[in-house]
Design a protein around this motif. Structure first.
Motif, PDB file in Angstrom:
ATOM      1  N   ASN A  46       0.833  -1.214   0.000  1.00  0.00           N
ATOM      2  CA  ASN A  46       0.000   0.000   0.000  1.00  0.00           C
ATOM      3  C   ASN A  46       0.863   1.258   0.000  1.00  0.00           C
ATOM      4  N   THR A  47       0.285   2.315  -0.466  1.00  0.00           N
ATOM      5  CA  THR A  47       0.948   3.614  -0.320  1.00  0.00           C
ATOM      6  C   THR A  47      -0.009   4.512   0.440  1.00  0.00           C
ATOM      7  N   GLY A  48       0.416   4.922   1.587  1.00  0.00           N
ATOM      8  CA  GLY A  48      -0.451   5.751   2.426  1.00  0.00           C
ATOM      9  C   GLY A  48       0.245   6.072   3.733  1.00  0.00           C
ATOM     10  N   VAL A  49      -0.525   6.636   4.641  1.00  0.00           N
ATOM     11  CA  VAL A  49       0.046   7.065   5.922  1.00  0.00           C
ATOM     12  C   VAL A  49       0.575   5.861   6.711  1.00  0.00           C
ATOM     13  N   LEU A  50      -0.218   4.778   6.744  1.00  0.00           N
ATOM     14  CA  LEU A  50       0.182   3.592   7.512  1.00  0.00           C
ATOM     15  C   LEU A  50       1.497   3.014   7.003  1.00  0.00           C
ATOM     16  N   ASN A  51       1.618   3.001   5.682  1.00  0.00           N
ATOM     17  CA  ASN A  51       2.853   2.496   5.062  1.00  0.00           C
ATOM     18  C   ASN A  51       4.056   3.327   5.520  1.00  0.00           C
ATOM     19  N   ILE A  52       3.878   4.650   5.525  1.00  0.00           N
ATOM     20  CA  ILE A  52       4.978   5.547   5.942  1.00  0.00           C
ATOM     21  C   ILE A  52       5.297   5.343   7.428  1.00  0.00           C
TER      22      ILE A  52
END
Lengths: 84, 209
Positions: free
Chosen positions: B174-180
């Motif tokens: 995924n690409t998103g806040v959680l990934n970061i």
């Protein structure tokens, strides 16, 4: 009053740093003592053996001195903390 | 018969000798009677049993305790502390490789290394506490307080990262806040491990000049 507490805190901090140094140094003296004693036990030459025993005893004396200083400092810190 | 004074002035070494003598008597099937064994004297005996149990065991079982006492002298912390350092660093390295190349083998390597590191971190922490109590007499100074604190944070962060990836392996896709957040948490492990290693180095090799 605030300044007094601040200086007291700084003094305690300074003393705790010395305690830190002592607490690291004591095991080193102990391991040096064991090292020289083992050397003395493993060596056959009488003169060398005596010399290593002498050095080992010196290390033990250093350890004793450091322990005494540590006790003194810990006592002082406890006193300062109770004052605070 | 053994007499223990009840004036509360028994030197610890002296009373320790009495205890060892009493054990000798016990081994020879002699009866031991403690006269004047008021609460104070009993307290002394209890204290001695707690602090010198290795010596007492040596007296009771001279042959069998040799192995046990030798076992206690093994530097377990020095043995286990390097595992989390190496495993976490390698795991983060494989995480970056997985992010760059998107190969499953790198992801699997990251995951298995993280599991190993997460298992070894509490062991390392526990052995560290034992060594602190034994070698450094449990003195609470800046180094030990920080080592304990950051060690616990490492256990927590490592555990969170491993559990997170275990239950949601798709977090890297995924690409998103959680990934970061997941990647930042993993990167955060590196300075933690570095700082803990630095403190350990200070203890072993001495304080900087």
């Amino acid at each position: 009053m605030k300044n007094q507490i601040k200086s007291l805190r700084e003094r305690i901090k300074e003393m705790e740093k010395i305690v830190e140094v002592l607490i690291i140094a004591i095991p080193k003296e102990e391991s040096s003592y064991k090292f020289y004693l083992e050397l003395a036990n493993s060596i056959e030459h009488e003169g060398s053996r005596r010399m290593f025993i002498k050095v080992a005893n010196q290390e033990l004396a250093h350890k004793g001195m450091l322990e005494m200083e540590l006790k003194k400092l810990q006592h002082e810190i406890a006193g300062l903390k109770s004052e605070r | 018969m053994l007499n223990i004074s009840d004036d509360g002035t028994i030197a610890s070494g002296f009373s320790f000798n009495i205890l060892l003598i009493s054990i000798d008597l016990f081994r020879n099937n002699n009866k031991i009677k403690l006269r004047n064994s008021n609460s104070e004297s009993r307290f002394y005996l209890k204290l001695i049993i707690r602090t010198n149990w290795a010596e007492i065991l040596k007296k009771i079982f001279p042959e069998k305790t040799k192995i046990k006492i030798g076992f206690l002298n093994i530097p377990f912390h020095a043995m286990f502390v390097h595992f989390p350092i190496a495993l976490y660093t390698a795991a983060v390295f494989f995480l970056f490789l997985a992010l760059l190349s998107d190969k499953d083998s790198f992801r699997n390597s990251y995951f298995y290394l993280m599991i190993m590191a997460t298992l070894f971190t509490p062991i390392s922490h526990f052995t560290g506490i034992l060594e602190w109590k034994k070698k450094y007499r449990g003195v609470r100074t800046h180094i030990f307080i920080n080592k304990n604190r950051y060690g616990l944070i490492l256990i927590l962060v490592g555990g969170v990262c491993t559990t997170w990836y275990w239950f949601y392996p798709g977090i890297l896709d995924n690409t998103g806040v959680l990934n970061i957040v997941f990647i930042i948490l993993n990167i955060f492990i590196l300075p933690l491990v570095g700082y803990l290693g630095h403190l350990g180095g200070k203890l072993v090799y001495g304080l900087p000049h």
